[in-house]
Design a protein around this motif. Structure first.
Motif, PDB file in Angstrom:
ATOM      1  N   ARG A   7       0.999  -1.043   0.066  1.00  0.00           N
ATOM      2  CA  ARG A   7       0.024   0.061   0.065  1.00  0.00           C
ATOM      3  C   ARG A   7       0.849   1.347   0.051  1.00  0.00           C
ATOM      4  O   ARG A   7       0.600   2.324  -0.346  1.00  0.00           O
ATOM      5  N   ARG A  38      -9.461  -3.259  -2.800  1.00  0.00           N
ATOM      6  CA  ARG A  38      -9.315  -3.392  -1.266  1.00  0.00           C
ATOM      7  C   ARG A  38      -8.118  -2.260  -0.666  1.00  0.00           C
ATOM      8  O   ARG A  38      -8.454  -1.808   0.146  1.00  0.00           O
ATOM      9  N   ASP A  39      -7.163  -2.461  -1.256  1.00  0.00           N
ATOM     10  CA  ASP A  39      -6.014  -1.590  -0.731  1.00  0.00           C
ATOM     11  C   ASP A  39      -6.158   0.015  -0.824  1.00  0.00           C
ATOM     12  O   ASP A  39      -6.045   0.665  -0.026  1.00  0.00           O
ATOM     13  N   LYS A  41      -9.143   1.228  -0.976  1.00  0.00           N
ATOM     14  CA  LYS A  41     -10.170   1.588   0.286  1.00  0.00           C
ATOM     15  C   LYS A  41      -9.685   1.893   1.352  1.00  0.00           C
ATOM     16  O   LYS A  41      -9.938   2.730   2.256  1.00  0.00           O
ATOM     17  N   VAL A  42      -8.513   1.108   1.673  1.00  0.00           N
ATOM     18  CA  VAL A  42      -7.681   1.152   2.968  1.00  0.00           C
ATOM     19  C   VAL A  42      -7.234   2.669   3.050  1.00  0.00           C
ATOM     20  O   VAL A  42      -7.038   3.563   4.043  1.00  0.00           O
ATOM     21  N   GLU A  44      -7.671   5.223   1.007  1.00  0.00           N
ATOM     22  CA  GLU A  44      -8.797   6.253   1.161  1.00  0.00           C
ATOM     23  C   GLU A  44      -9.037   6.737   2.558  1.00  0.00           C
ATOM     24  O   GLU A  44      -9.153   7.802   3.177  1.00  0.00           O
ATOM     25  N   ASP A  45      -9.318   5.470   3.347  1.00  0.00           N
ATOM     26  CA  ASP A  45      -9.850   5.520   4.843  1.00  0.00           C
ATOM     27  C   ASP A  45      -8.659   6.366   5.732  1.00  0.00           C
ATOM     28  O   ASP A  45      -8.990   7.130   6.578  1.00  0.00           O
ATOM     29  N   GLN A  46      -7.330   5.969   5.220  1.00  0.00           N
ATOM     30  CA  GLN A  46      -6.434   6.700   5.792  1.00  0.00           C
ATOM     31  C   GLN A  46      -6.150   8.223   5.292  1.00  0.00           C
ATOM     32  O   GLN A  46      -5.149   8.942   5.699  1.00  0.00           O
ATOM     33  N   LYS A  47      -7.067   8.675   4.374  1.00  0.00           N
ATOM     34  CA  LYS A  47      -6.940   9.823   3.588  1.00  0.00           C
ATOM     35  C   LYS A  47      -5.581  10.204   3.081  1.00  0.00           C
ATOM     36  O   LYS A  47      -5.051  11.497   2.720  1.00  0.00           O
ATOM     37  N   GLN A  48      -5.206   9.106   2.437  1.00  0.00           N
ATOM     38  CA  GLN A  48      -4.095   9.099   1.425  1.00  0.00           C
ATOM     39  C   GLN A  48      -4.264   9.409   0.185  1.00  0.00           C
ATOM     40  O   GLN A  48      -3.375   9.755  -0.652  1.00  0.00           O
ATOM     41  N   GLU A  50      -7.914   9.633  -3.038  1.00  0.00           N
ATOM     42  CA  GLU A  50      -9.347   9.801  -3.293  1.00  0.00           C
ATOM     43  C   GLU A  50      -9.564   8.563  -4.354  1.00  0.00           C
ATOM     44  O   GLU A  50      -9.150   8.760  -5.550  1.00  0.00           O
TER      45      GLU A  50
END
Length: 257
Positions: A7, A38-39, A41-42, A44-48, A50
Motif C-alpha cells: 500500500r 481493497r488496498d 479503500k484502506v 482512502e480511509d487513511q486519507k492518503q 481519493e
C-alpha cells in the motif's frame, strides 16, 4: 510483499503520477484488481488518496476545470477583498494583464472607480472585456482565439501568440488550485501555456488565489509560488500553510480583516 509495504508503494505511485487506474496498479504491483480495490479503500480511509471511477487520485487532485457558473458565488467575500488589495498595485498609465476567472472579474469591476485617468487592459476573458469596454479612460484588448465554453475565455495558441507580442507592467493571474508542493497548476495544457505567457509578458506577476483553493493541484504546472511578485490571498490559510509558503520564498499579502 507485505500489505503495508504494498500500500505504501501504491500510494507513492499515485502521488507521483497524479491519477492511476486500477488495472495499471495491478500490473505495476503484480497483484489482482480485486486486491488493488481493497488496498485503495484502506488508503482512502487513511486519507492518503481519493478513489475515482476505475482508479484513484492523490488528495486535492483536480483533473478538470470547474464551470464558471459554479465558481461565481464561491468565496465571494474573499474574492472581493483580494480584488481590493490588488488595486494597490495598479497605477495611472499602467498596461495590465487580467487573466480569466471570477477573482480577476471582481478586480475588473473595481477598475472603473479607481482614481485613474488612463489604463490599458489585455485579457482573454470575454466577460471582463465586455465589462471594461464601455469606459473611455480604459483601453481594452482581447487576446482572441477559440473560446472555451467552461471558462468563457480565449484559450488556444492564437491567444498565446497575441500575448507574446505585448508587454505589460503587471499581470494578475487567477487560478483554481495552488499549493506549496506543486506550485500553481491548471487543468489543461492550453490554459497552462496561456498563463505562462501572460506572466512572461509582464514586468511582474501577482497571483490572486483564495484559501479554499490551497493544497490542491492539477496536471499542468504554471509556476512555483516563489515565482510571483506577490500572492494575494485571504486570512483563511492555516498557520502551517503560511509557514510552508513563506519557507519556499512566497511573498504573501493577506486581504480583508
Amino acid at each position: 510483499m507485505l500489505p503495508v509495504e504494498r500500500r505504501r508503494k501504491m500510494a507513492r505511485l499515485i502521488k507521483s503520477q497524479g491519477a492511476v487506474n486500477s488495472r495499471e496498479l495491478a500490473k505495476a504491483l503484480g497483484i489482482s484488481v480485486m486486491t488493488v480495490r481493497r488496498d485503495l479503500k484502506v488508503l482512502e480511509d487513511q486519507k492518503q488518496l481519493e478513489i475515482t471511477w476505475g482508479g484513484a487520485v492523490p488528495v486535492g487532485f483536480e483533473a478538470h476545470d470547474i464551470p464558471r457558473s459554479h465558481k461565481a458565488g464561491s468565496m465571494l467575500e474573499a474574492k472581493v477583498a483580494i480584488a481590493r488589495a490588488a488595486c494597490e498595485f495598479i497605477q495611472d498609465d499602467s498596461f495590465i494583464g487580467l487573466d480569466a476567472g471570477t477573482t480577476t472579474l471582481e478586480l475588473a469591476r473595481l477598475l472603473p472607480s479607481l482614481p485613474l485617468t488612463n489604463l490599458s487592459v489585455v485579457t482573454p476573458d470575454l466577460e471582463i472585456a465586455l465589462l471594461l469596454s464601455g469606459y473611455p479612460h480604459i483601453e481594452v484588448f482581447l487576446t482572441g482565439g477559440r473560446i472555451d465554453p467552461i471558462s468563457r475565455a480565449c484559450n488556444d495558441t492564437d491567444s498565446v501568440a497575441y500575448l507574446r507580442r505585448i508587454r505589460t507592467t503587471v499581470a494578475f493571474v487567477g487560478i483554481n488550485v495552488w499549493g506549496t508542493q506543486h506550485g500553481v497548476t491548471t487543468s489543461s495544457s492550453e490554459k497552462m501555456h496561456r498563463k505562462v505567457q501572460l506572466m512572461n509578458s509582464a514586468d511582474k506577476s501577482i497571483l490572486l488565489a483564495d484559501s479554499s483553493k490551497y493544497a490542491k493541484f492539477s496536471p499542468w504546472r504554471v509556476a512555483g509560488v516563489e515565482d510571483f511578485y506577490r500572492i494575494i490571498t485571504d486570512h483563511g490559510l492555516s498557520h502551517d500553510a503560511r509557514q510552508a509558503l513563506e519557507g519556499v520564498g512566497a511573498h504573501l499579502v493577506y486581504a480583508g480583516a
